[in-house]
Design an enzyme around this catalytic site. Sequence first.
Site, PDB file in Angstrom:
ATOM      1  N   PHE A 123       0.386  -5.599   6.187  1.00 59.59           N
ATOM      2  CA  PHE A 123       1.151  -4.787   7.127  1.00 59.59           C
ATOM      3  C   PHE A 123       0.304  -3.731   7.835  1.00 59.59           C
ATOM      4  O   PHE A 123       0.348  -3.617   9.063  1.00 59.59           O
ATOM      5  CB  PHE A 123       2.316  -4.108   6.393  1.00 59.59           C
ATOM      6  CG  PHE A 123       3.091  -3.149   7.253  1.00 59.59           C
ATOM      7  CD1 PHE A 123       4.064  -3.611   8.118  1.00 59.59           C
ATOM      8  CD2 PHE A 123       2.847  -1.782   7.203  1.00 59.59           C
ATOM      9  CE1 PHE A 123       4.784  -2.737   8.932  1.00 59.59           C
ATOM     10  CE2 PHE A 123       3.563  -0.900   8.003  1.00 59.59           C
ATOM     11  CZ  PHE A 123       4.531  -1.377   8.869  1.00 59.59           C
ATOM     12  N   ASN A 124      -0.448  -2.913   7.093  1.00 57.50           N
ATOM     13  CA  ASN A 124      -1.167  -1.808   7.724  1.00 57.50           C
ATOM     14  C   ASN A 124      -2.162  -2.298   8.766  1.00 57.50           C
ATOM     15  O   ASN A 124      -2.294  -1.701   9.840  1.00 57.50           O
ATOM     16  CB  ASN A 124      -1.900  -0.977   6.659  1.00 57.50           C
ATOM     17  CG  ASN A 124      -0.962  -0.149   5.814  1.00 57.50           C
ATOM     18  OD1 ASN A 124       0.172   0.126   6.201  1.00 57.50           O
ATOM     19  ND2 ASN A 124      -1.430   0.248   4.641  1.00 57.50           N
ATOM     20  N   ASP A 183       3.437   5.428  -0.691  1.00 57.41           N
ATOM     21  CA  ASP A 183       2.688   6.593  -0.204  1.00 57.41           C
ATOM     22  C   ASP A 183       3.109   7.846  -0.972  1.00 57.41           C
ATOM     23  O   ASP A 183       2.276   8.692  -1.312  1.00 57.41           O
ATOM     24  CB  ASP A 183       2.946   6.844   1.277  1.00 57.41           C
ATOM     25  CG  ASP A 183       2.613   5.667   2.163  1.00 57.41           C
ATOM     26  OD1 ASP A 183       1.543   5.671   2.781  1.00 57.41           O
ATOM     27  OD2 ASP A 183       3.444   4.749   2.239  1.00 57.41           O
ATOM     28  N   THR A 238      -3.591   5.222   3.907  1.00 56.20           N
ATOM     29  CA  THR A 238      -2.692   4.284   3.245  1.00 56.20           C
ATOM     30  C   THR A 238      -1.632   3.751   4.205  1.00 56.20           C
ATOM     31  O   THR A 238      -0.619   3.199   3.769  1.00 56.20           O
ATOM     32  CB  THR A 238      -2.008   4.956   2.031  1.00 56.20           C
ATOM     33  OG1 THR A 238      -1.242   6.087   2.473  1.00 56.20           O
ATOM     34  CG2 THR A 238      -3.028   5.398   1.000  1.00 56.20           C
ATOM     35  N   ASP A 286       1.899   7.135   5.651  1.00 54.87           N
ATOM     36  CA  ASP A 286       3.159   6.902   6.363  1.00 54.87           C
ATOM     37  C   ASP A 286       4.304   6.782   5.356  1.00 54.87           C
ATOM     38  O   ASP A 286       4.901   5.732   5.217  1.00 54.87           O
ATOM     39  CB  ASP A 286       3.067   5.659   7.257  1.00 54.87           C
ATOM     40  CG  ASP A 286       2.728   4.390   6.489  1.00 54.87           C
ATOM     41  OD1 ASP A 286       2.182   4.489   5.358  1.00 54.87           O
ATOM     42  OD2 ASP A 286       3.016   3.288   7.002  1.00 54.87           O
ATOM     43  N   ASN A 292       5.439   2.660   8.262  1.00 57.22           N
ATOM     44  CA  ASN A 292       6.619   2.225   7.529  1.00 57.22           C
ATOM     45  C   ASN A 292       7.906   2.628   8.236  1.00 57.22           C
ATOM     46  O   ASN A 292       8.901   1.909   8.181  1.00 57.22           O
ATOM     47  CB  ASN A 292       6.606   2.820   6.111  1.00 57.22           C
ATOM     48  CG  ASN A 292       5.587   2.160   5.219  1.00 57.22           C
ATOM     49  OD1 ASN A 292       5.343   0.968   5.317  1.00 57.22           O
ATOM     50  ND2 ASN A 292       4.992   2.936   4.330  1.00 57.22           N
ATOM     51  N   HIS A 329       1.183  -0.161  -4.033  1.00 58.18           N
ATOM     52  CA  HIS A 329      -0.076  -0.368  -3.333  1.00 58.18           C
ATOM     53  C   HIS A 329      -0.906   0.913  -3.196  1.00 58.18           C
ATOM     54  O   HIS A 329      -2.065   0.983  -3.627  1.00 58.18           O
ATOM     55  CB  HIS A 329       0.199  -0.924  -1.925  1.00 58.18           C
ATOM     56  CG  HIS A 329       1.072  -2.122  -1.884  1.00 58.18           C
ATOM     57  ND1 HIS A 329       0.621  -3.378  -2.231  1.00 58.18           N
ATOM     58  CD2 HIS A 329       2.374  -2.268  -1.527  1.00 58.18           C
ATOM     59  CE1 HIS A 329       1.602  -4.246  -2.089  1.00 58.18           C
ATOM     60  NE2 HIS A 329       2.672  -3.599  -1.666  1.00 58.18           N
ATOM     61  N   ASP A 330      -0.330   1.913  -2.550  1.00 59.06           N
ATOM     62  CA  ASP A 330      -1.111   3.056  -2.078  1.00 59.06           C
ATOM     63  C   ASP A 330      -1.738   3.900  -3.188  1.00 59.06           C
ATOM     64  O   ASP A 330      -2.859   4.395  -3.016  1.00 59.06           O
ATOM     65  CB  ASP A 330      -0.249   3.927  -1.171  1.00 59.06           C
ATOM     66  CG  ASP A 330       0.187   3.188   0.088  1.00 59.06           C
ATOM     67  OD1 ASP A 330      -0.468   2.185   0.432  1.00 59.06           O
ATOM     68  OD2 ASP A 330       1.178   3.594   0.710  1.00 59.06           O
TER      69      ASP A 330
END
Length: 322
Positions: free
Chosen positions: A166-167, A15, A125, A10, A39, A240-241
Amino acid sequence: MPRKILLDCDPGHDDAVAMVLAHGDPRVEVVGVTTVGGNQTLEKVTRNALAVATAIGMTEAPIAAGCGRPLVRTPELAAQVHGESGLGGVVLPEPVVALDPRHGVQLIIDTIMAADPGEITLVPTGPLTNIALAARLEPRIVERVREVVLMGGGQHIGNVTPVAEFNVHTDPEAAHVVFNEPWPITMVGLDLTHQALATPEVVADLGAVPGPVTDLLLSIIGFYASAYRDVRGFAAPPLHDPCAVAYCIDPSIVAAEPVPLDVELGGHLTTGMTVADFRRPAPEGCHTKVATVLDAGAFWAAVKGALVRLQNPSTTRAGEPR
């Protein structure tokens, strides 16, 4: 042979960096990209995926739009971190990569069913809506997937709530489906990704690689760093991703251990919490793992190596002269 991965994302600043790393490292091959609302809205993140693919020369992998909202819940967006476009502060080219006409869930199913068993690794992700629906629509993919390496969750911390990331918090029902299917899963959660900090020293090192992809990456990190400082209070932003991609590139970069996992759906204060049972030993046949320790030096070296390869058109993705 490179490990074949399908990115479900996203975009989103981190990402986009995951796409750069995956396309630029010869140890993985991106066989498809699917988008999911997270996102930002599905329309925005899909355009971002097409534009980033255009900017980095990712022209062969099909890109398809998937689900625009969670299975049950009201959509959540992360505009406070990623801006109104989903890639705030980033100037992107007009996409020249065409959108695949299939629904993203169908692309996931088609890709897995056309490949040999154990050949495709799913790398989600974003929220897990597409992955959950693919498993329900075509259950045979579960036994054919090599592994699901997801960025999401956290064994000790959250970022939307004290305990939910969040995800997973965006679509906990989808996460519950994915975590409870018997395919191998590695959860690359916040406890791991908060070790991937884009410090000024890291950014300076990446910036030493001249070229347009580096310019893109620096603009991504610049906006993201400012947002993370203002919204989350981080001195340097965690990317993160790309950590999930790094695990696929070289599992020694991301240490993981078998841990039973599940997702809380009904808690008043804990909905979306990923519950990791670290009691020992893990039961025999445990199909879920949790990422625990990042080799940050090796991680950033992989990102820098991807930049070098993507900006030298006289080399192949494997770095060998044409």
